[in-house]
Design a protein around this motif. Structure first.
Motif, PDB file in Angstrom:
ATOM      1  N   ARG A 197      -3.836  15.275   3.333  1.00  0.00           N
ATOM      2  CA  ARG A 197      -2.878  14.710   4.272  1.00  0.00           C
ATOM      3  C   ARG A 197      -3.430  14.696   5.699  1.00  0.00           C
ATOM      4  NH1 ARG A 197       2.009  16.940   6.952  1.00  0.00           N
ATOM      5  NH2 ARG A 197       3.262  15.111   7.410  1.00  0.00           N
ATOM      6  N   LEU A 237       7.042  17.073   3.537  1.00  0.00           N
ATOM      7  CA  LEU A 237       6.143  17.633   2.523  1.00  0.00           C
ATOM      8  C   LEU A 237       6.769  17.548   1.130  1.00  0.00           C
ATOM      9  CD1 LEU A 237       4.831  20.755   4.483  1.00  0.00           C
ATOM     10  CD2 LEU A 237       3.551  18.684   3.916  1.00  0.00           C
ATOM     11  N   ALA A 241       1.068  21.446   4.268  1.00  0.00           N
ATOM     12  CA  ALA A 241       0.361  20.174   4.421  1.00  0.00           C
ATOM     13  C   ALA A 241      -0.981  20.265   3.706  1.00  0.00           C
ATOM     14  CB  ALA A 241       0.162  19.863   5.888  1.00  0.00           C
ATOM     15  N   SER A 242      -1.261  19.298   2.841  1.00  0.00           N
ATOM     16  CA  SER A 242      -2.507  19.333   2.076  1.00  0.00           C
ATOM     17  C   SER A 242      -3.675  18.932   2.959  1.00  0.00           C
ATOM     18  CB  SER A 242      -2.418  18.384   0.883  1.00  0.00           C
ATOM     19  OG  SER A 242      -2.626  17.061   1.319  1.00  0.00           O
ATOM     20  N   GLU A 260       6.783  15.120 -10.950  1.00  0.00           N
ATOM     21  CA  GLU A 260       7.778  15.998 -10.331  1.00  0.00           C
ATOM     22  C   GLU A 260       8.902  16.306 -11.326  1.00  0.00           C
ATOM     23  OE1 GLU A 260       8.452  17.239  -7.069  1.00  0.00           O
ATOM     24  OE2 GLU A 260      10.592  17.648  -7.332  1.00  0.00           O
ATOM     25  N   SER A 297       5.132  23.813  -6.023  1.00  0.00           N
ATOM     26  CA  SER A 297       6.478  23.678  -5.450  1.00  0.00           C
ATOM     27  C   SER A 297       7.559  24.154  -6.425  1.00  0.00           C
ATOM     28  CB  SER A 297       6.735  22.243  -5.006  1.00  0.00           C
ATOM     29  OG  SER A 297       7.111  21.426  -6.104  1.00  0.00           O
ATOM     30  N   THR A 307      -2.207  16.363  -5.622  1.00  0.00           N
ATOM     31  CA  THR A 307      -0.751  16.379  -5.443  1.00  0.00           C
ATOM     32  C   THR A 307      -0.035  16.807  -6.724  1.00  0.00           C
ATOM     33  OG1 THR A 307      -1.147  14.571  -3.879  1.00  0.00           O
ATOM     34  CG2 THR A 307       1.117  15.185  -4.239  1.00  0.00           C
ATOM     35  N   MET A 357      -6.605   5.055  -1.627  1.00  0.00           N
ATOM     36  CA  MET A 357      -5.836   3.816  -1.523  1.00  0.00           C
ATOM     37  C   MET A 357      -6.509   2.691  -2.288  1.00  0.00           C
ATOM     38  SD  MET A 357      -4.363   3.627   2.356  1.00  0.00           S
ATOM     39  CE  MET A 357      -5.952   3.248   3.092  1.00  0.00           C
ATOM     40  N   PRO A 358      -5.780   2.056  -3.211  1.00  0.00           N
ATOM     41  CA  PRO A 358      -6.374   0.911  -3.905  1.00  0.00           C
ATOM     42  C   PRO A 358      -6.584  -0.254  -2.931  1.00  0.00           C
ATOM     43  CG  PRO A 358      -4.063   1.204  -4.529  1.00  0.00           C
ATOM     44  CD  PRO A 358      -4.420   2.356  -3.660  1.00  0.00           C
ATOM     45  N   ALA A 392       7.096  14.751  -4.155  1.00  0.00           N
ATOM     46  CA  ALA A 392       7.944  14.100  -5.155  1.00  0.00           C
ATOM     47  C   ALA A 392       7.546  12.654  -5.427  1.00  0.00           C
ATOM     48  CB  ALA A 392       9.409  14.159  -4.719  1.00  0.00           C
ATOM     49  N   TYR A 404      -6.126  16.767  -9.819  1.00  0.00           N
ATOM     50  CA  TYR A 404      -5.475  15.909  -8.816  1.00  0.00           C
ATOM     51  C   TYR A 404      -4.657  16.760  -7.839  1.00  0.00           C
ATOM     52  CZ  TYR A 404      -1.704  12.717  -7.250  1.00  0.00           C
ATOM     53  OH  TYR A 404      -0.781  12.024  -6.506  1.00  0.00           O
ATOM     54  N   THR A 450       0.163  20.418  -5.938  1.00  0.00           N
ATOM     55  CA  THR A 450       1.254  20.628  -4.973  1.00  0.00           C
ATOM     56  C   THR A 450       2.601  20.699  -5.688  1.00  0.00           C
ATOM     57  OG1 THR A 450       0.002  19.349  -3.344  1.00  0.00           O
ATOM     58  CG2 THR A 450       2.324  19.730  -2.861  1.00  0.00           C
ATOM     59  N   VAL A 451       2.826  19.786  -6.631  1.00  0.00           N
ATOM     60  CA  VAL A 451       4.086  19.785  -7.375  1.00  0.00           C
ATOM     61  C   VAL A 451       4.231  21.082  -8.177  1.00  0.00           C
ATOM     62  CG1 VAL A 451       5.383  18.673  -9.233  1.00  0.00           C
ATOM     63  CG2 VAL A 451       4.244  17.276  -7.505  1.00  0.00           C
ATOM     64  N   GLN A 470       3.929   9.685  -9.731  1.00  0.00           N
ATOM     65  CA  GLN A 470       4.108  10.960  -9.019  1.00  0.00           C
ATOM     66  C   GLN A 470       5.496  11.543  -9.299  1.00  0.00           C
ATOM     67  OE1 GLN A 470       1.703  12.509  -7.168  1.00  0.00           O
ATOM     68  NE2 GLN A 470       3.077  14.255  -6.938  1.00  0.00           N
ATOM     69  N   HIS A 471       6.502  10.693  -9.296  1.00  0.00           N
ATOM     70  CA  HIS A 471       7.849  11.209  -9.512  1.00  0.00           C
ATOM     71  C   HIS A 471       8.049  11.664 -10.961  1.00  0.00           C
ATOM     72  CE1 HIS A 471      12.436  11.121  -8.904  1.00  0.00           C
ATOM     73  NE2 HIS A 471      11.941  12.162  -8.288  1.00  0.00           N
ATOM     74  N   LYS A 530      16.267  21.185  -3.128  1.00  0.00           N
ATOM     75  CA  LYS A 530      15.024  21.842  -3.560  1.00  0.00           C
ATOM     76  C   LYS A 530      14.489  22.780  -2.473  1.00  0.00           C
ATOM     77  CE  LYS A 530      10.387  20.981  -5.414  1.00  0.00           C
ATOM     78  NZ  LYS A 530       9.286  20.014  -5.634  1.00  0.00           N
ATOM     79  N   SER A 574       0.543   1.467  -9.694  1.00  0.00           N
ATOM     80  CA  SER A 574      -0.037   1.623  -8.356  1.00  0.00           C
ATOM     81  C   SER A 574      -1.496   1.175  -8.293  1.00  0.00           C
ATOM     82  CB  SER A 574       0.062   3.085  -7.901  1.00  0.00           C
ATOM     83  OG  SER A 574       1.406   3.428  -7.671  1.00  0.00           O
ATOM     84  N   LYS A 575      -2.231   1.304  -9.400  1.00  0.00           N
ATOM     85  CA  LYS A 575      -3.654   0.965  -9.347  1.00  0.00           C
ATOM     86  C   LYS A 575      -3.950  -0.389  -9.970  1.00  0.00           C
ATOM     87  CE  LYS A 575      -4.003   5.255  -7.912  1.00  0.00           C
ATOM     88  NZ  LYS A 575      -2.931   6.249  -7.791  1.00  0.00           N
ATOM     89  N   GLN A 632       0.818  -1.209   0.000  1.00  0.00           N
ATOM     90  CA  GLN A 632       0.000   0.000   0.000  1.00  0.00           C
ATOM     91  C   GLN A 632       0.863   1.276   0.000  1.00  0.00           C
ATOM     92  OE1 GLN A 632      -2.689   1.579  -0.880  1.00  0.00           O
ATOM     93  NE2 GLN A 632      -3.993   0.060   0.174  1.00  0.00           N
ATOM     94  N   TYR A 633       0.239   2.424  -0.264  1.00  0.00           N
ATOM     95  CA  TYR A 633       0.890   3.708  -0.002  1.00  0.00           C
ATOM     96  C   TYR A 633       1.230   3.785   1.476  1.00  0.00           C
ATOM     97  CZ  TYR A 633      -0.866   5.457  -4.508  1.00  0.00           C
ATOM     98  OH  TYR A 633      -1.117   5.650  -5.842  1.00  0.00           O
TER      99      TYR A 633
END
Lengths: 434, 434
Positions: B28, A272, B24-25, B115, B144, B137, B46-47, A277, B135, B140-141, B111-112, A119, B248-249, A74-75
């Protein structure tokens, strides 16, 4: 036909300014060369993972599936698993570090901690002070955020405090913003040099006095050969040091797990940045490494690695004595690397194709400087090849070096005896001079 | 006592400008709440990894150790293992994508990749056009790296082309630099909406005409419930799309493996950025996923996931019909999410504490907008809880919503019947109106 690559990229004008510093490293180009089986590669920094028994990994895998179950798939949290962070405290305690599990952030190798810290702190034009020479991919990261790297000289006791202070004052006089000092104080990459305890304390004092954060990168600290290295800089100073650790050298790099131990407020921002990332580091490899540290004799395994690398270090130093007695080099008490200084009229980068023709590879010194120095130096790695191959590699290298010197003496007035005296001694421990 | 956290951080003045956007989102903060077992969490994404048989993972592990051996424990290339990249082509072919194994870059989750692409392209102040809602995050990227996010409205057929073109012209008239369009065109997060085929073609035409790169993020495409989604945008356009995929999914997020399929020149820069950030993605999890795709019935496993999520989607839509018939929501044909629009005088963020008191959690709509909109919307996830818990969660949510409406009607002149008419319809498929 010039600039063809550029013209073929329709997005050429779209990249961010920071990508200007992004170019294939010299080390990277060498990986391709080094992978040919007939070449003895003294170039890469790959740990000898074959010294890690596979049943230790299999056992850790089984326990991960049993104990973590779906959680390993899982995450996870952006800070990393609490169980693993507890183990990380035990690992760091071996180098005198006392920290809180709350201040550890697990990352995708310590490389990613380096990226995240950079960063967080670097605006374009900010200064990072770094040892000369410095870990090549740290320099890549600093450049990728448009930092200016200012090198400070090291000797056989590590970073020279007087040179550091002088540089700080000069940079401040120029109105520059210094964000942090980057150092690999123990068994340095590429130097093989270890900063003495007195120097550590003094460097920390200087940085504290000038409000400069210390980024202590310590991948090799537990891989000592003779006696343990001085305790980590982080053991002295808590608020002014971000400490980076990794499982890549004491276990295996394939899991991509490292960590940062950071002052509390910075730690919060690191989490964060880590979430932005990668959302979270791999739960699967975290579970596995956590189980490995719970049940396997990991201290004994580090002893095994120490024995392997000590034997290879010895083989390299003996071969250098035997085949290249006129050169100078460092005498590492741990880690993966020896730093060799060539006679001043040789150029390690232009010599490399000839070396590869002779079936030996190394990393040219220029890779480890942001300012183009290092021309007469090179890094030799003893971590991966067997002692026999190391000796053969050094023999081949001596053929190349001697061939270059002969060529030079043919076209110069002075004889080879004069030309072999090293004068550009970035690192020059007198005891090691041939 | 104000700003105490700030004052306690001795490094407060040292951070880079870009960290100003790092906070912090809302999602989160919810993770902590959602982890309490008595709360039905419709908040996280979460899957349901328990639907993945552990023996498939065990088999892949054994073959990894046998076939890859020490290579699985070692550093790898910054681009990722060739064997895995071959499999990734097979996965993408299911959505109509033809690509070269040379143009795939394996990343630490998609996700990376997000980024890295952002790092490659965004100078401070550059514009990213993003669906409204987007989405969280990804936003957020973008923040950032100090991008300005400009939202373009979507309806039940996805991104509205006319609105996109209008926005591009307006931004260009302002002299802004637009770097890319970010979209999750299939079973969008958080909207649950899928961009129609006609819209995909039209959006690509518009972006091509204006020299705007498309960042197509497709985590959910293979998780359709009724009929397959339209082919990926990348199936139409090769040079103008960076496509992001993930395991991931369709497998498990714990391995942290995703990828980018990028135009050739961009691909080269992505590899360099990947190397700077993490040296290489995990060889160990790459070996394992590669073996899983070689030997396990991964298409059958995706069918299993489809069945699980279809049942949960049905449970959620039925419960919404039964308990909250006056609200409007989207009708996803795949993926993880339903987007609910509340009556205009309700505020999903300020309602959340009351929801948690009633033991149900969701994600407030504001998390998915860079500009503070989304106040009257919320995202419900049906991926993780069982159908029974989903129904119970919606029942609890209806108690909260109705309680809020009652409270409002007590203090207002108009009755509850008037107040439940949604007017802020970011997404408003008429067919779904209660």
């Amino acid at each position: 036909m010039t600039n063809q690559g550029t013209n073929l990229d329709p997005w050429y004008s779209h990249y961010a300014d920071r990508t200007a510093g992004l170019a294939a490293s010299e080390v990277r180009a060498l990986f391709a060369v080094a992978s040919r089986p007939e070449v003895v590669s003294l170039a890469g920094g790959m740990p000898f993972v074959s010294a890690l028994p596979q049943d230790l990994i299999a056992g850790a895998f089984e326990r991960t599936m049993r104990d973590f179950g779906p959680m390993a798939l899982q995450y996870g949290s952006g800070q990393g698993m609490p169980a693993l962070r507890e183990h990380i405290l035990d690992v760091m305690a071996l180098e005198g570090i006392r920290g809180s599990v709350d201040d550890v952030v697990v990352t995708t190798g310590s490389q990613h901690a380096l990226e995240l810290v950079t960063k967080l702190f670097i605006n374009p034009g900010d200064v990072v002070i770094a040892e000369a020479p410095s870990y090549v991919t740290a320099l890549t990261v600093f450049k990728s955020y448009q930092a200016t790297v200012s090198h400070v000289v090291i000797d056989e006791f590590g970073l020279v405090p007087e040179a550091l202070e002088e540089r700080i004052l000069a940079l401040k006089a120029e109105g520059r913003t210094i964000k942090f000092l980057y150092t690999v104080p123990t068994f340095g990459n590429p130097s093989g040099v270890t900063m003495s305890w007195e120097r550590r304390v003094r460097v920390l004092e200087i940085c504290r006095a000038h409000g400069i954060l210390v980024l202590e990168d310590n991948p090799y600290g537990l891989l000592y050969f003779d006696q343990p290295a001085p305790h980590a800089m982080r053991s002295v100073e808590e608020d002014g040091v971000i400490y980076l650790g990794t499982f890549s050298k004491t276990l295996a790099p394939g899991f991509r797990l490292g960590w940062a131990l950071a002052p509390h407020a910075i730690r919060e921002k690191l989490i964060l940045a880590n979430e932005a990332a990668v959302l979270s580091p791999s739960s699967f490899t975290q579970g596995l490494v956590s189980e490995y540290l719970s049940a396997a004799d990991w201290r004994g395994q580090i002893d095994t690695f120490r024995g392997v690398y000590r034997e290879r270090r010895d083989a390299m130093l003996t071969a250098l004595d035997d085949y290249l007695p006129d050169l100078s080099w460092t005498n590492p008490n741990g880690g993966f690397y020896v730093w060799v200084t060539l006679p001043e009229n040789l150029d390690s980068k232009s010599m490399l194709p000839r070396a590869v023709k002779e079936l030996v590879a190394y990393t040219p010194g220029t890779a480890f400087f942001a300012d183009g120095s290092g021309r007469t130096a090179l890094r030799l790695s003893f971590c991966y090849p067997t002692p026999e191959f190391i000796r053969e590699g050094i023999r081949r290298l001596s053929t190349v070096v001697n061939g270059e010197l002969e060529l030079l003496s043919t076209f110069s007035q002075t004889g080879p005896l004069e030309t072999v005296r090293p004068t550009e001694k970035i690192i020059s421990p007198p005891a090691n001079l041939g």
